[in-house]
Scaffold this motif. Structure first.
Motif, PDB file in Angstrom:
ATOM      1  N   ARG A  56      17.658  73.195  31.506  1.00 26.82           N
ATOM      2  CA  ARG A  56      17.355  72.619  32.824  1.00 26.82           C
ATOM      3  C   ARG A  56      17.129  71.112  32.728  1.00 26.82           C
ATOM      4  O   ARG A  56      17.631  70.345  33.551  1.00 26.82           O
ATOM      5  N   ARG A  57      16.395  70.664  31.713  1.00 26.26           N
ATOM      6  CA  ARG A  57      16.129  69.231  31.558  1.00 26.26           C
ATOM      7  C   ARG A  57      17.420  68.446  31.354  1.00 26.26           C
ATOM      8  O   ARG A  57      17.625  67.392  31.960  1.00 26.26           O
ATOM      9  N   GLU A  58      18.321  68.990  30.523  1.00 23.90           N
ATOM     10  CA  GLU A  58      19.600  68.309  30.285  1.00 23.90           C
ATOM     11  C   GLU A  58      20.457  68.282  31.548  1.00 23.90           C
ATOM     12  O   GLU A  58      21.089  67.283  31.862  1.00 23.90           O
ATOM     13  N   ARG A  59      20.476  69.384  32.289  1.00 28.21           N
ATOM     14  CA  ARG A  59      21.267  69.437  33.523  1.00 28.21           C
ATOM     15  C   ARG A  59      20.743  68.444  34.549  1.00 28.21           C
ATOM     16  O   ARG A  59      21.515  67.701  35.170  1.00 28.21           O
ATOM     17  N   LEU A  60      19.434  68.381  34.712  1.00 24.83           N
ATOM     18  CA  LEU A  60      18.851  67.442  35.667  1.00 24.83           C
ATOM     19  C   LEU A  60      19.010  65.992  35.229  1.00 24.83           C
ATOM     20  O   LEU A  60      19.189  65.101  36.071  1.00 24.83           O
ATOM     21  N   ALA A  61      18.948  65.751  33.918  1.00 28.29           N
ATOM     22  CA  ALA A  61      19.152  64.386  33.414  1.00 28.29           C
ATOM     23  C   ALA A  61      20.569  63.891  33.720  1.00 28.29           C
ATOM     24  O   ALA A  61      20.775  62.700  33.938  1.00 28.29           O
ATOM     25  N   GLN A  62      21.526  64.815  33.741  1.00 30.82           N
ATOM     26  CA  GLN A  62      22.904  64.464  34.066  1.00 30.82           C
ATOM     27  C   GLN A  62      23.173  64.505  35.572  1.00 30.82           C
ATOM     28  O   GLN A  62      24.283  64.264  36.015  1.00 30.82           O
ATOM     29  N   GLU A  63      22.139  64.809  36.345  1.00 32.95           N
ATOM     30  CA  GLU A  63      22.213  64.908  37.805  1.00 32.95           C
ATOM     31  C   GLU A  63      23.325  65.858  38.243  1.00 32.95           C
ATOM     32  O   GLU A  63      24.104  65.567  39.147  1.00 32.95           O
ATOM     33  N   ARG A  64      23.373  67.011  37.580  1.00 28.73           N
ATOM     34  CA  ARG A  64      24.370  68.025  37.904  1.00 28.73           C
ATOM     35  C   ARG A  64      23.693  69.209  38.560  1.00 28.73           C
ATOM     36  O   ARG A  64      22.518  69.490  38.303  1.00 28.73           O
ATOM     37  N   THR A  65      24.442  69.903  39.381  1.00 34.50           N
ATOM     38  CA  THR A  65      23.893  71.064  40.066  1.00 34.50           C
ATOM     39  C   THR A  65      24.054  72.304  39.205  1.00 34.50           C
ATOM     40  O   THR A  65      24.888  72.341  38.292  1.00 34.50           O
ATOM     41  N   ILE A  75      29.707  81.008  33.773  1.00 33.86           N
ATOM     42  CA  ILE A  75      28.545  81.888  33.828  1.00 33.86           C
ATOM     43  C   ILE A  75      28.158  81.990  35.300  1.00 33.86           C
ATOM     44  O   ILE A  75      28.239  80.998  36.021  1.00 33.86           O
ATOM     45  N   SER A  76      27.736  83.158  35.739  1.00 30.49           N
ATOM     46  CA  SER A  76      27.328  83.262  37.139  1.00 30.49           C
ATOM     47  C   SER A  76      26.109  82.375  37.392  1.00 30.49           C
ATOM     48  O   SER A  76      25.243  82.216  36.525  1.00 30.49           O
ATOM     49  N   MET A  77      26.081  81.799  38.575  1.00 28.74           N
ATOM     50  CA  MET A  77      24.997  80.887  38.921  1.00 28.74           C
ATOM     51  C   MET A  77      23.633  81.586  38.883  1.00 28.74           C
ATOM     52  O   MET A  77      22.675  81.026  38.317  1.00 28.74           O
ATOM     53  N   PRO A  78      23.490  82.801  39.437  1.00 30.54           N
ATOM     54  CA  PRO A  78      22.172  83.453  39.351  1.00 30.54           C
ATOM     55  C   PRO A  78      21.739  83.720  37.905  1.00 30.54           C
ATOM     56  O   PRO A  78      20.560  83.575  37.578  1.00 30.54           O
ATOM     57  N   TYR A  79      22.692  84.079  37.037  1.00 30.49           N
ATOM     58  CA  TYR A  79      22.326  84.354  35.647  1.00 30.49           C
ATOM     59  C   TYR A  79      21.891  83.067  34.941  1.00 30.49           C
ATOM     60  O   TYR A  79      20.889  83.058  34.228  1.00 30.49           O
ATOM     61  N   LEU A  80      22.617  81.976  35.160  1.00 23.50           N
ATOM     62  CA  LEU A  80      22.231  80.700  34.548  1.00 23.50           C
ATOM     63  C   LEU A  80      20.858  80.258  35.045  1.00 23.50           C
ATOM     64  O   LEU A  80      20.040  79.745  34.273  1.00 23.50           O
ATOM     65  N   SER A  81      20.586  80.494  36.312  1.00 25.57           N
ATOM     66  CA  SER A  81      19.270  80.167  36.858  1.00 25.57           C
ATOM     67  C   SER A  81      18.177  80.969  36.158  1.00 25.57           C
ATOM     68  O   SER A  81      17.117  80.428  35.814  1.00 25.57           O
ATOM     69  N   GLU A  82      18.446  82.259  35.944  1.00 27.69           N
ATOM     70  CA  GLU A  82      17.462  83.105  35.255  1.00 27.69           C
ATOM     71  C   GLU A  82      17.252  82.646  33.809  1.00 27.69           C
ATOM     72  O   GLU A  82      16.137  82.665  33.305  1.00 27.69           O
ATOM     73  N   VAL A  83      18.325  82.202  33.159  1.00 31.12           N
ATOM     74  CA  VAL A  83      18.211  81.697  31.783  1.00 31.12           C
ATOM     75  C   VAL A  83      17.365  80.432  31.777  1.00 31.12           C
ATOM     76  O   VAL A  83      16.471  80.271  30.941  1.00 31.12           O
ATOM     77  N   GLU A  84      17.629  79.527  32.710  1.00 27.62           N
ATOM     78  CA  GLU A  84      16.852  78.287  32.775  1.00 27.62           C
ATOM     79  C   GLU A  84      15.377  78.540  33.033  1.00 27.62           C
ATOM     80  O   GLU A  84      14.528  77.810  32.547  1.00 27.62           O
ATOM     81  N   ARG A  85      15.058  79.567  33.798  1.00 27.77           N
ATOM     82  CA  ARG A  85      13.659  79.881  34.102  1.00 27.77           C
ATOM     83  C   ARG A  85      13.006  80.730  33.033  1.00 27.77           C
ATOM     84  O   ARG A  85      11.824  81.070  33.153  1.00 27.77           O
ATOM     85  N   GLY A  86      13.750  81.102  31.983  1.00 28.50           N
ATOM     86  CA  GLY A  86      13.181  81.899  30.907  1.00 28.50           C
ATOM     87  C   GLY A  86      13.036  83.358  31.254  1.00 28.50           C
ATOM     88  O   GLY A  86      12.305  84.086  30.587  1.00 28.50           O
ATOM     89  N   ARG A  87      13.731  83.821  32.269  1.00 33.20           N
ATOM     90  CA  ARG A  87      13.639  85.221  32.679  1.00 33.20           C
ATOM     91  C   ARG A  87      14.619  86.112  31.923  1.00 33.20           C
ATOM     92  O   ARG A  87      14.434  87.306  31.861  1.00 33.20           O
ATOM     93  N   LYS A  88      15.692  85.518  31.394  1.00 30.30           N
ATOM     94  CA  LYS A  88      16.709  86.283  30.667  1.00 30.30           C
ATOM     95  C   LYS A  88      16.849  85.739  29.256  1.00 30.30           C
ATOM     96  O   LYS A  88      16.782  84.536  29.034  1.00 30.30           O
TER      97      LYS A  88
END
Length: 151
Positions: A56-65, A75-88
């Motif tokens: 998440r830090r690297e993605r935000l540093a690059q100002e990417r969605t 990768i599916s967007m919901p799955y990547l979101s779960e990975v970034e939040r530490g849920r998966k």
């Protein structure tokens, strides 16, 4: 069965009552007081939380969605979101794809997460918290401050 009338109040003594005799006529063992919650040792961060924070830090540093990175990584967007939040707990293939979409190698991602883990371990020692079952009143230097990964 209660012996008081439904609309009457009854007093409950705050003192413990004597143990009632058991079936054999002897006094039952006294009840032990229930201990309160035990203090917990500081919680170690989970690997999936560390990796997710780095992604998440690297993605935000690059100002990417999230959508942009998930499409680039396939990768599916919901799955990547779960990975970034530490849920998966992501597989090495998913982590490599996400890292590559961010312009990193898998080794870079794991090294950054390992640095976070080492920083957390150092902060526990400096603050004088419990370290490997002992309390440390003064800062100590760790004998090994690295990370070992096996495939």
């Amino acid at each position: 069965m209660t012996t008081h009338a439904p609309n009457e109040s009854r007093a409950i003594s705050p003192r413990p009552q004597a143990p009632s005799p058991g079936p054999d006529g002897t006094a039952a063992a006294p009840r032990r007081p229930v201990a309160g919650p035990q203090p917990r040792a500081p919680r170690e961060p989970l690997w999936r939380d560390l990796v997710g924070d780095v992604l998440r830090r690297e993605r935000l540093a690059q100002e990417r969605t999230l959508k942009d990175v998930s499409e680039a990584a396939r990768i599916s967007m919901p799955y990547l979101s779960e990975v970034e939040r530490g849920r998966k707990e992501a597989s090495s293939e998913v982590l490599a794809a996400a890292a590559q979409a961010l312009g990193l190698g898998l080794a870079d991602l794991l090294l950054l997460a390992g640095d976070e883990l080492a920083r957390h371990a150092r902060s526990r020692v400096v603050r004088g918290r419990v370290v490997r079952g002992r309390t440390s009143a003064t800062p100590r230097t760790a004998r090994y401050d690295g990370l070992c990964l096996a495939a």
